[in-house]
Design a protein around this motif. Structure first.
Motif, mmCIF file in Angstrom:
data_model
loop_
_atom_site.group_PDB
_atom_site.id
_atom_site.type_symbol
_atom_site.label_atom_id
_atom_site.label_comp_id
_atom_site.label_asym_id
_atom_site.label_seq_id
_atom_site.Cartn_x
_atom_site.Cartn_y
_atom_site.Cartn_z
ATOM 1 N N VAL A 117 -4.522 12.228 7.158
ATOM 2 C CA VAL A 117 -4.043 13.077 8.390
ATOM 3 C C VAL A 117 -3.918 14.352 7.771
ATOM 4 O O VAL A 117 -3.006 14.441 6.762
ATOM 5 N N LEU A 118 -4.475 15.292 8.330
ATOM 6 C CA LEU A 118 -4.275 16.849 7.913
ATOM 7 C C LEU A 118 -4.006 17.374 9.137
ATOM 8 O O LEU A 118 -4.527 17.356 10.255
ATOM 9 N N ARG A 119 -2.966 18.188 9.130
ATOM 10 C CA ARG A 119 -2.334 19.141 10.145
ATOM 11 C C ARG A 119 -1.857 20.635 9.855
ATOM 12 O O ARG A 119 -1.504 20.932 8.486
ATOM 13 N N ASN A 120 -2.219 21.454 10.900
ATOM 14 C CA ASN A 120 -1.719 22.861 10.793
ATOM 15 C C ASN A 120 -0.412 22.848 11.383
ATOM 16 O O ASN A 120 -0.204 22.770 12.695
ATOM 17 N N HIS A 121 0.870 22.435 10.644
ATOM 18 C CA HIS A 121 1.947 22.444 11.605
ATOM 19 C C HIS A 121 2.835 23.861 11.579
ATOM 20 O O HIS A 121 3.783 23.811 12.187
ATOM 21 N N GLY A 122 2.022 24.829 10.987
ATOM 22 C CA GLY A 122 2.418 26.196 11.071
ATOM 23 C C GLY A 122 2.183 26.725 12.392
ATOM 24 O O GLY A 122 1.543 26.294 13.334
ATOM 25 N N GLN A 123 2.753 28.095 12.627
ATOM 26 C CA GLN A 123 2.341 28.720 13.886
ATOM 27 C C GLN A 123 1.783 29.936 13.527
ATOM 28 O O GLN A 123 1.707 30.867 14.587
ATOM 29 N N ARG A 124 1.287 30.341 12.340
ATOM 30 C CA ARG A 124 0.737 31.764 11.878
ATOM 31 C C ARG A 124 -0.633 31.759 12.115
ATOM 32 O O ARG A 124 -1.087 32.949 12.969
ATOM 33 N N ALA A 125 -1.510 30.949 11.820
ATOM 34 C CA ALA A 125 -3.003 31.300 11.913
ATOM 35 C C ALA A 125 -3.891 29.887 11.742
ATOM 36 O O ALA A 125 -3.197 28.983 11.102
ATOM 37 N N ALA A 126 -5.117 30.101 11.868
ATOM 38 C CA ALA A 126 -5.854 29.033 11.758
ATOM 39 C C ALA A 126 -6.071 28.585 10.384
ATOM 40 O O ALA A 126 -6.038 29.389 9.182
ATOM 41 N N ILE A 127 -6.444 27.363 9.927
ATOM 42 C CA ILE A 127 -6.554 26.700 8.500
ATOM 43 C C ILE A 127 -8.039 26.240 8.510
ATOM 44 O O ILE A 127 -8.483 25.297 9.332
ATOM 45 N N GLU A 128 -8.845 26.841 7.730
ATOM 46 C CA GLU A 128 -10.147 26.176 7.556
ATOM 47 C C GLU A 128 -10.286 25.492 6.390
ATOM 48 O O GLU A 128 -9.834 25.844 5.194
ATOM 49 N N VAL A 129 -10.819 23.988 6.512
ATOM 50 C CA VAL A 129 -10.906 23.292 5.368
ATOM 51 C C VAL A 129 -12.251 22.622 5.135
ATOM 52 O O VAL A 129 -13.095 22.361 6.251
ATOM 53 N N LEU A 175 0.922 -1.141 0.141
ATOM 54 C CA LEU A 175 0.105 0.146 -0.110
ATOM 55 C C LEU A 175 0.817 1.177 -0.062
ATOM 56 O O LEU A 175 1.703 1.295 0.489
ATOM 57 N N THR A 176 0.381 2.434 -0.576
ATOM 58 C CA THR A 176 1.106 3.633 -0.713
ATOM 59 C C THR A 176 0.454 4.606 0.147
ATOM 60 O O THR A 176 -0.748 4.770 0.127
ATOM 61 N N THR A 177 1.426 5.514 0.584
ATOM 62 C CA THR A 177 0.899 6.618 1.620
ATOM 63 C C THR A 177 1.724 7.830 0.729
ATOM 64 O O THR A 177 2.692 7.655 0.454
ATOM 65 N N TRP A 178 0.767 8.914 0.327
ATOM 66 C CA TRP A 178 1.265 9.812 -0.143
ATOM 67 C C TRP A 178 1.405 11.046 0.743
ATOM 68 O O TRP A 178 0.103 11.282 1.526
ATOM 69 N N THR A 179 2.315 11.771 0.840
ATOM 70 C CA THR A 179 2.534 13.104 1.883
ATOM 71 C C THR A 179 2.876 14.308 1.092
ATOM 72 O O THR A 179 3.846 13.996 0.447
ATOM 73 N N TRP A 180 2.112 15.219 1.423
ATOM 74 C CA TRP A 180 2.171 16.576 1.009
ATOM 75 C C TRP A 180 2.416 17.558 2.201
ATOM 76 O O TRP A 180 1.733 17.405 2.947
ATOM 77 N N ARG A 181 3.382 18.442 1.940
ATOM 78 C CA ARG A 181 3.661 19.273 2.882
ATOM 79 C C ARG A 181 3.891 20.435 2.477
ATOM 80 O O ARG A 181 4.719 21.031 1.577
ATOM 81 N N GLY A 182 2.844 21.331 2.678
ATOM 82 C CA GLY A 182 3.024 22.802 2.231
ATOM 83 C C GLY A 182 3.621 23.732 3.272
ATOM 84 O O GLY A 182 4.128 23.136 4.458
ATOM 85 N N HIS A 206 -13.812 21.870 8.883
ATOM 86 C CA HIS A 206 -13.120 21.631 10.185
ATOM 87 C C HIS A 206 -12.154 22.926 10.280
ATOM 88 O O HIS A 206 -11.608 23.631 9.056
ATOM 89 N N ARG A 207 -11.757 23.685 11.251
ATOM 90 C CA ARG A 207 -10.817 24.650 11.527
ATOM 91 C C ARG A 207 -9.646 24.043 12.546
ATOM 92 O O ARG A 207 -10.039 23.576 13.634
ATOM 93 N N PHE A 208 -8.585 24.268 11.798
ATOM 94 C CA PHE A 208 -7.509 23.772 12.608
ATOM 95 C C PHE A 208 -6.600 24.900 12.968
ATOM 96 O O PHE A 208 -5.894 25.590 12.144
ATOM 97 N N GLU A 209 -6.323 25.160 14.462
ATOM 98 C CA GLU A 209 -5.357 26.027 14.856
ATOM 99 C C GLU A 209 -4.126 25.496 14.857
ATOM 100 O O GLU A 209 -3.904 24.298 14.559
ATOM 101 N N PRO A 210 -3.160 26.415 15.015
ATOM 102 C CA PRO A 210 -1.924 25.716 14.942
ATOM 103 C C PRO A 210 -1.766 24.676 15.848
ATOM 104 O O PRO A 210 -1.836 24.706 17.034
ATOM 105 N N GLY A 211 -0.950 23.609 15.315
ATOM 106 C CA GLY A 211 -0.716 22.560 16.116
ATOM 107 C C GLY A 211 -1.699 21.364 16.109
ATOM 108 O O GLY A 211 -1.830 20.243 16.461
ATOM 109 N N ASP A 212 -3.029 21.726 15.616
ATOM 110 C CA ASP A 212 -4.246 20.885 15.535
ATOM 111 C C ASP A 212 -4.000 19.803 14.309
ATOM 112 O O ASP A 212 -3.250 20.494 13.308
#
Lengths: 178, 203
Positions: free
Chosen positions: B93-105, B45-52, B153-159
């Motif tokens: 798995v979706l993550r807000n790994h930044g420190q700047r602002a919330a992300i809405e998906v 099985l394959t896992t694709w990882t994208w990191r912006g 969903h709304r992801f705060e930094p770290g969520d």
């Protein structure tokens, strides 16, 4: 075979993403009142959030089939062991599963804090939760002080310090003994 | 030691060995960030990882049999579990790994581009009316709701969150995926090329 393959995929995912940000809690300002929470634990004992007014309460929504929930459960137990003696309460709210399934699960993931059962998912619907695990930290006034979406290391020093800060604020605000 | 813990330890050891032994299968640049594909030597099985810059997404193929087994174990009958497993299912798995602002998906804003045209993921809201009409057990509907990645969903930094994402593609379909999200009032997007649904024939 499939079971192990699935675990490999999930472990690959969770180990890759759970490390960064394991110590973050989102501060909620202004702090809203926490919704009511009245549920039975595995022993049939009723717990109400109001019963813990004056204490810091960590409310964690989880399910046995949820890999990040399983990942963070041991750290919630350690949190309970570290700060429980100082009055912190941990409530694990299982979503949609029965007592038997949770009971067998705890053979592999033993915890001492209360595991409450939200069998029909009516309690979680009154909380601002869209995905699990989601964890709230309730301040001694019964308000939501912090939120964490996704697994955390709840005994991380940065998280312990924030929770101790809430407990200290309680002691500061308490009237002096006469 | 319980069976769940034992399997987890075995899986963890196997994963560690794989991480040492398996080279990355491929990596390609998207509009922003990089997509990396890792194929597990054991499962295939394959896992694709994208990191912006602030957002990261992992999409892990799930075999139809895995999807079927998961939902059968949570109160779905054969017919309904087969219906779900007939879709193209990923564990996301979706993550807000930044420190700047919330992300809405909002998954309704995502688009998959396959051989039969463009479509969007099918979040929980698209299914629940059907499940209620067909009188699925309440426990099954609850498990389905919380097992799927939330539609909005709304992801705060770290969520971050993990959940299943379902696409209207048959097994083994190749497709590209356009992600859209909102951050600090701006709509942003990225295209993940060369994804593929798991093959139903794999043993």
């Amino acid at each position: 075979m499939y079971r192990i393959a699935t675990r490999l995929v999930l472990l690959a995912i969770s180990t890759g993403v759970a490390t960064a940000g394991a110590d973050t809690l989102t501060a909620i300002e202004p702090r809203p009142d926490a919704p009511p929470l009245e549920l039975e634990d595995l022993d049939g004992r009723e717990h109400a959030l109001d019963d813990y007014h004056g204490q810091v309460v960590v409310v964690n929504f989880w399910a046995t089939w949820c890999p990040p929930c399983r990942e963070e459960l041991p750290s919630l137990q350690r949190l309970w062991e570290v700060l429980g003696p100082d009055g912190l309460v941990v409530l694990g709210v299982n979503v949609g599963e029965d007592a038997d399934r949770i009971f067998f699960f705890t053979a592999d993931y033993p915890v001492d804090f209360p595991l409450l059962m939200d069998r029909d998912a009516t309690a979680i619907d009154t909380w601002p939760v869209r995905g699990i695990p989601t964890t709230f930290v309730i301040d001694p006034e019964g308000r939501i002080a912090y939120r964490a979406i996704g697994a955390r290391e709840f005994d991380h020093p940065a998280i312990l310090e924030r929770l101790r800060g809430l407990q200290r604020s309680l002691r500061r605000d308490a009237p002096a003994a006469e | 030691m319980g069976p769940l813990l034992r399997d987890t330890i075995i899986g963890g050891l196997a994963l560690a060995m794989l991480a040492l032994a398996t080279p990355l299968a491929s990596a390609s640049a998207g509009n922003t960030g990089v997509v990396q594909a890792d194929t597990d030597a054991t499962s295939g099985l394959t896992t694709w990882t994208w990191r912006g810059e602030d957002l990261s997404l992992q999409l892990a193929q799930l075999l139809p049999d895995q999807t079927r087994a998961f939902f059968r174990a949570r109160g779905f009958g054969t017919e309904h579990a087969d219906r779900i497993a007939g879709h193209c299912v990923f564990q996301a798995v979706l993550r807000n790994h930044g420190q700047r602002a919330a992300i809405e998906v909002d998954l309704h804003d995502w688009r998959s581009h396959g051989p039969e045209g463009n479509t969007r993921p099918r979040p929980d809201r698209d299914w629940q009316a059907t499940w209620a009409q067909e009188e699925l057990p309440e426990a099954a509907r609850i498990a389905f709701r919380w097992a799927l990645f939330p539609g909005e969903h709304r992801f705060e930094p770290g969520d971050w969150l993990m959940g299943m994402v379902l696409f209207d593609h048959p097994p083994d379909t190749p497709f590209d995926l356009t992600l859209r999200w909102r951050m600090a009032g701006e709509v942003r997007q990225a295209r993940l090329p060369g994804l593929r649904c798991a093959d139903d024939q794999r043993e």
